[in-house]
Enzyme design. Sequence first.
Site, PDB file in Angstrom:
ATOM      1  N   GLU A 213       1.047  -1.435   0.050  1.00  0.00           N
ATOM      2  CA  GLU A 213      -0.036  -0.115  -0.090  1.00  0.00           C
ATOM      3  C   GLU A 213       1.143   1.398   0.439  1.00  0.00           C
ATOM      4  O   GLU A 213       1.798   1.356   0.623  1.00  0.00           O
ATOM      5  CB  GLU A 213      -1.097   0.039   1.495  1.00  0.00           C
ATOM      6  CG  GLU A 213      -1.734   1.568   1.098  1.00  0.00           C
ATOM      7  CD  GLU A 213      -3.031   1.482   2.357  1.00  0.00           C
ATOM      8  OE1 GLU A 213      -2.654   0.700   3.324  1.00  0.00           O
ATOM      9  OE2 GLU A 213      -3.199   2.624   2.333  1.00  0.00           O
TER      10      GLU A 213
ATOM     11  N   ARG B 175       5.357 -12.814   9.676  1.00  0.00           N
ATOM     12  CA  ARG B 175       6.133 -11.771   9.518  1.00  0.00           C
ATOM     13  C   ARG B 175       7.784 -11.363   9.637  1.00  0.00           C
ATOM     14  O   ARG B 175       7.864 -12.133  10.927  1.00  0.00           O
ATOM     15  CB  ARG B 175       5.963 -10.995   9.678  1.00  0.00           C
ATOM     16  CG  ARG B 175       4.138 -10.144   9.628  1.00  0.00           C
ATOM     17  CD  ARG B 175       3.926  -8.676  10.292  1.00  0.00           C
ATOM     18  NE  ARG B 175       4.422  -7.890  10.054  1.00  0.00           N
ATOM     19  CZ  ARG B 175       3.824  -6.643   9.189  1.00  0.00           C
ATOM     20  NH1 ARG B 175       2.893  -7.722   8.301  1.00  0.00           N
ATOM     21  NH2 ARG B 175       3.809  -5.396   8.613  1.00  0.00           N
TER      22      ARG B 175
ATOM     23  N   LYS C  67       4.843   0.761   9.117  1.00  0.00           N
ATOM     24  CA  LYS C  67       4.713   1.688   8.462  1.00  0.00           C
ATOM     25  C   LYS C  67       4.263   2.763   9.423  1.00  0.00           C
ATOM     26  O   LYS C  67       5.165   3.813   9.278  1.00  0.00           O
ATOM     27  CB  LYS C  67       3.970   1.862   7.679  1.00  0.00           C
ATOM     28  CG  LYS C  67       4.758   1.395   6.340  1.00  0.00           C
ATOM     29  CD  LYS C  67       4.587   0.820   4.206  1.00  0.00           C
ATOM     30  CE  LYS C  67       3.191   0.369   4.901  1.00  0.00           C
ATOM     31  NZ  LYS C  67       2.430   0.172   3.135  1.00  0.00           N
TER      32      LYS C  67
END
Length: 563
Positions: free
Chosen positions: A33, A259, A269
């Site tokens: 994104e 992850r 982020k």
Amino acid sequence: MSETETRDFIRQIIHDDLESGKHSEIVTRFPPEPNGYLHVGHVMSICLNFGVAAETGGRTFLRLDDTNPGKESREYVDAIKRDVHWLGFDWEDRLTHASDYFGQLYESACRLIEMGCAYVDSLSADEIREHRGTLTEPGRNSPYRDRSVEENLDLFKRMRAGEFSDGELVLRARIDMSSPNMNMRDPALYRIRHIPHQNAGDEWCIYPMYDFAHGLSDAYEHITHSLCTLEFEDHRPLYDWFLDQLKPAHRPRQIEFSRLNLAYAVTSKRKLNTLVDEGIVTGWDDPRMPTIAGMRRRGYPVAALREFVTRAGVTKKDKLIEMGVLENCIRETLGEQAERRMAVLRPLKIVLTNYPENKVEMMEAMNHPGRPELGTRELPFSRELWIEQDDFMEDAPRKFFRLKPGGEVRLRFGYIIRCDEVVRNTAGDVVELRCSYDPDTRSGTGSSDRKVKGTIHWVSCEHAIDAQVRLYDRLFNEANPNAVDDVHSVLNPESLEIVDGKLEPALAELAAGQAVQFERLGYFCTDEKEDSAAVRVINRIVTLRDSWAKLEKQAMQNQNQVV
Ligand code: ATP
Ligand code: MG
């Protein structure tokens, strides 16, 4: 090692799908994104998605998952493209956006309405939350759940036409309000947002939700394996539900992996954004940031990052990997590649009282001890030299083999010297050492084969280049800052130290992006942003040894006990 031994569970699935003929070509996507810069966790996802396709002759899309205007921007899109290229991957003509499919997604939503699988809800966001229930209690149906197909279609079209304000209506899937999986309790498909989109402009005022857009975008691009992180595991039934209802020509499969988290760094982020917004760092590319841009500017080599994610491996287990693992990959890569140079970071002047005043000798210095093919360079030697402050100690213990009053040490590629006198200023600080050199001990050619225990580095004062050297350390004092709400409480106040260093003259030619080892100190490179002809600005990439290893191990052990 055979091929099977190195295959992770995802590569095994892909291997099996090719062998069974389920797929003849592997197609993957990396779907960031554009709401921030990519970080070290994304390196893993990029290497995995582009890697598995490349290894099997397949293809990979770079898809900007831009369903959330307002938080997304062109700056982030450009940074993402630069970072993926820098890591050595190429999407060729496969750069796409979720927003490229807004038209198709809208059509699909209309089809769901026609099939009775979606409805327009007039409940407010708060009411929807209230109706959703909890993990232990089923949800309740919205009073608008049984609107007719005609009414739903009419309302949805008018949502698109801009007749309603943000939050007034929402399109929801009609699934099961009592599902034990909260994601299946009539999730939202489209919401109204009257803001322009960084890619689609102001064509739309309704935007699809991630879960709806993602699986269908995968289908449109004929993605075979949609690889994502474990937090999407509970979304997989929804991913499959959309495909079951809409039956696109191609059916992708979602597979989750864990992850990658790096100790003493944040890999979210949102948290990275806080560091930038609050000026805790100088920007997304601050060399202390675990962003790809920051690591590039710091001088981390691509090969080391790729090796790091290979060592981290693709698994389903949670991982918090020690910073030392990444730093060792960097040391290994640079140890092999980087030429050696001499620099003094905390200078102390020495004067060789028996060395002629205007004499300069050119010493032959090896560029790489393990790679003679990299040749030698000339290192000017003169009467006044800089050495490192901590290579001298006044009340030295017996085992201190560097310079001490009356003691001897070898100057690398130079002579053996003896410290005769310590000069102080009025405050009593040591400002200069008066030493004498032994002319018979010139490195390589001297007539004496006398040996001393210590060797130290040095730079000739007259020939030295001044440089601002930036010594970086971890941004956090806490092993897992991802889990801490207030990042301020765990910041390392010593994450940046700036010193005025002295460099050997050959470093005038140090090219942008070229890493060198400063002997005995670490690996360094010029700062791509601030280094200039007027002021040399040098970043420390990594130290030679891992001074944190012990501390870190301890902290990680404590952490494991808590979990
Ligand atoms: P963040 O929480 O930092 O915003 P994200 O998952 O929201 O991360 P995206 O831009 O959505 O970021 O991520 C793009 C892809 O990278 C996704 O497929 C995601 O699963 C993957 N990814 C993100 N973070 C990690 C990580 N730490 N380790 C491995 N893959 C990751
Ligand atoms: Mg995300």
